[in-house]
Design a protein around this motif. Structure first.
Motif, PDB file in Angstrom:
ATOM      1  N   ALA A  21      35.958  26.428  13.717  1.00  0.00           N
ATOM      2  CA  ALA A  21      35.433  25.848  14.978  1.00  0.00           C
ATOM      3  C   ALA A  21      36.091  26.438  16.140  1.00  0.00           C
ATOM      4  O   ALA A  21      35.505  26.617  16.910  1.00  0.00           O
ATOM      5  N   GLU A  22      37.570  26.783  16.041  1.00  0.00           N
ATOM      6  CA  GLU A  22      38.169  27.610  17.146  1.00  0.00           C
ATOM      7  C   GLU A  22      37.582  28.959  17.509  1.00  0.00           C
ATOM      8  O   GLU A  22      37.409  29.451  18.565  1.00  0.00           O
ATOM      9  N   ARG A  23      37.380  29.491  16.175  1.00  0.00           N
ATOM     10  CA  ARG A  23      36.607  30.884  16.584  1.00  0.00           C
ATOM     11  C   ARG A  23      35.382  30.923  17.150  1.00  0.00           C
ATOM     12  O   ARG A  23      34.913  31.747  17.811  1.00  0.00           O
ATOM     13  N   ALA A  24      34.530  29.953  16.433  1.00  0.00           N
ATOM     14  CA  ALA A  24      33.154  29.779  17.076  1.00  0.00           C
ATOM     15  C   ALA A  24      33.207  29.425  18.458  1.00  0.00           C
ATOM     16  O   ALA A  24      32.197  29.832  19.341  1.00  0.00           O
ATOM     17  N   GLU A  25      34.059  28.633  18.896  1.00  0.00           N
ATOM     18  CA  GLU A  25      34.267  28.420  20.324  1.00  0.00           C
ATOM     19  C   GLU A  25      34.308  29.375  21.184  1.00  0.00           C
ATOM     20  O   GLU A  25      33.912  29.752  22.304  1.00  0.00           O
ATOM     21  N   ILE A  26      35.424  30.501  20.843  1.00  0.00           N
ATOM     22  CA  ILE A  26      35.501  31.662  21.356  1.00  0.00           C
ATOM     23  C   ILE A  26      34.399  32.515  21.528  1.00  0.00           C
ATOM     24  O   ILE A  26      34.152  33.214  22.343  1.00  0.00           O
ATOM     25  N   ASP A  27      33.927  32.782  20.321  1.00  0.00           N
ATOM     26  CA  ASP A  27      32.664  33.686  20.130  1.00  0.00           C
ATOM     27  C   ASP A  27      31.523  33.218  21.108  1.00  0.00           C
ATOM     28  O   ASP A  27      30.967  33.994  21.684  1.00  0.00           O
ATOM     29  N   ALA A  28      31.202  31.723  21.249  1.00  0.00           N
ATOM     30  CA  ALA A  28      30.605  31.245  22.190  1.00  0.00           C
ATOM     31  C   ALA A  28      30.676  31.385  23.711  1.00  0.00           C
ATOM     32  O   ALA A  28      29.792  32.005  24.187  1.00  0.00           O
ATOM     33  N   ALA A  29      31.748  31.481  23.863  1.00  0.00           N
ATOM     34  CA  ALA A  29      32.283  31.586  25.296  1.00  0.00           C
ATOM     35  C   ALA A  29      32.220  33.283  25.612  1.00  0.00           C
ATOM     36  O   ALA A  29      31.861  33.527  26.792  1.00  0.00           O
ATOM     37  N   HIS A  30      32.577  34.235  24.515  1.00  0.00           N
ATOM     38  CA  HIS A  30      32.305  35.482  24.912  1.00  0.00           C
ATOM     39  C   HIS A  30      30.513  35.660  25.087  1.00  0.00           C
ATOM     40  O   HIS A  30      30.319  36.694  25.763  1.00  0.00           O
ATOM     41  N   GLY A  31      29.740  35.100  24.215  1.00  0.00           N
ATOM     42  CA  GLY A  31      28.372  35.467  24.353  1.00  0.00           C
ATOM     43  C   GLY A  31      27.834  34.905  25.811  1.00  0.00           C
ATOM     44  O   GLY A  31      27.158  35.539  26.495  1.00  0.00           O
ATOM     45  N   GLU A  32      28.297  33.777  26.427  1.00  0.00           N
ATOM     46  CA  GLU A  32      28.074  33.246  27.659  1.00  0.00           C
ATOM     47  C   GLU A  32      28.461  34.412  28.762  1.00  0.00           C
ATOM     48  O   GLU A  32      27.749  34.446  29.742  1.00  0.00           O
ATOM     49  N   PHE A  33      29.680  34.684  28.471  1.00  0.00           N
ATOM     50  CA  PHE A  33      30.302  35.737  29.422  1.00  0.00           C
ATOM     51  C   PHE A  33      29.524  36.991  29.551  1.00  0.00           C
ATOM     52  O   PHE A  33      29.134  37.519  30.399  1.00  0.00           O
ATOM     53  N   ARG A  34      28.924  37.417  28.174  1.00  0.00           N
ATOM     54  CA  ARG A  34      28.103  38.738  28.309  1.00  0.00           C
ATOM     55  C   ARG A  34      26.713  38.418  28.826  1.00  0.00           C
ATOM     56  O   ARG A  34      26.234  39.428  29.598  1.00  0.00           O
ATOM     57  N   GLN A  35      26.195  37.034  28.723  1.00  0.00           N
ATOM     58  CA  GLN A  35      24.963  36.637  29.387  1.00  0.00           C
ATOM     59  C   GLN A  35      25.166  36.968  30.540  1.00  0.00           C
ATOM     60  O   GLN A  35      24.338  37.130  31.503  1.00  0.00           O
ATOM     61  N   LYS A  36      26.183  36.276  31.367  1.00  0.00           N
ATOM     62  CA  LYS A  36      26.538  36.006  32.807  1.00  0.00           C
ATOM     63  C   LYS A  36      26.623  37.535  33.386  1.00  0.00           C
ATOM     64  O   LYS A  36      26.206  37.878  34.446  1.00  0.00           O
TER      65      LYS A  36
END
Length: 120
Positions: A21-36
């Protein structure tokens, strides 16, 4: 536009023991960063563990010598990076603030401008 490096650092032992779950949270935030950040990202990468690194320093004979592992001992290590090209440091900090590592108690994010050597 200006280039900035975003260094993601933290406690390597904590990273290695993160839950799915922690890894998924971090991966999701990186996905949002890349999108922004979009096309502002010039380079990015996650580093392998510090045990895989090699440090090159001046040897006893004055020539460069490679030694296994990181040269300095530290609780926190750099685990990844982005190089971005954005209008200013405030924009870089705003983007970096969205990374999960900026909110965790065992990691952090450093934003630093790169020196522009292109001007003559």
């Amino acid at each position: 536009m200006s280039e900035f490096v975003i260094l993601i650092y933290g406690d390597e032992q904590r990273w290695n023991s993160m839950s799915a779950a922690e890894r998924a949270e971090i991966d999701a935030a990186h996905g949002e960063f890349r999108q922004k950040a979009g096309d502002a990202i010039r380079a990015a990468g996650e580093l392998q563990g510090s045990a895989t690194s090699t440090t090159v320093r001046r040897g006893d004979d004055g020539e460069p010598a490679a030694v296994d592992g990181p040269f300095t001992e530290a609780k926190e290590v750099v685990g990844g990076f982005y190089v971005i090209d954005v209008p200013d440091q405030a924009t870089a900090v705003a983007l970096a603030s969205g990374l999960a590592e900026a909110r965790h108690d065992h990691s952090g994010v450093q934003v630093q401008p790169l020196v522009d050597h292109s001007a003559g």
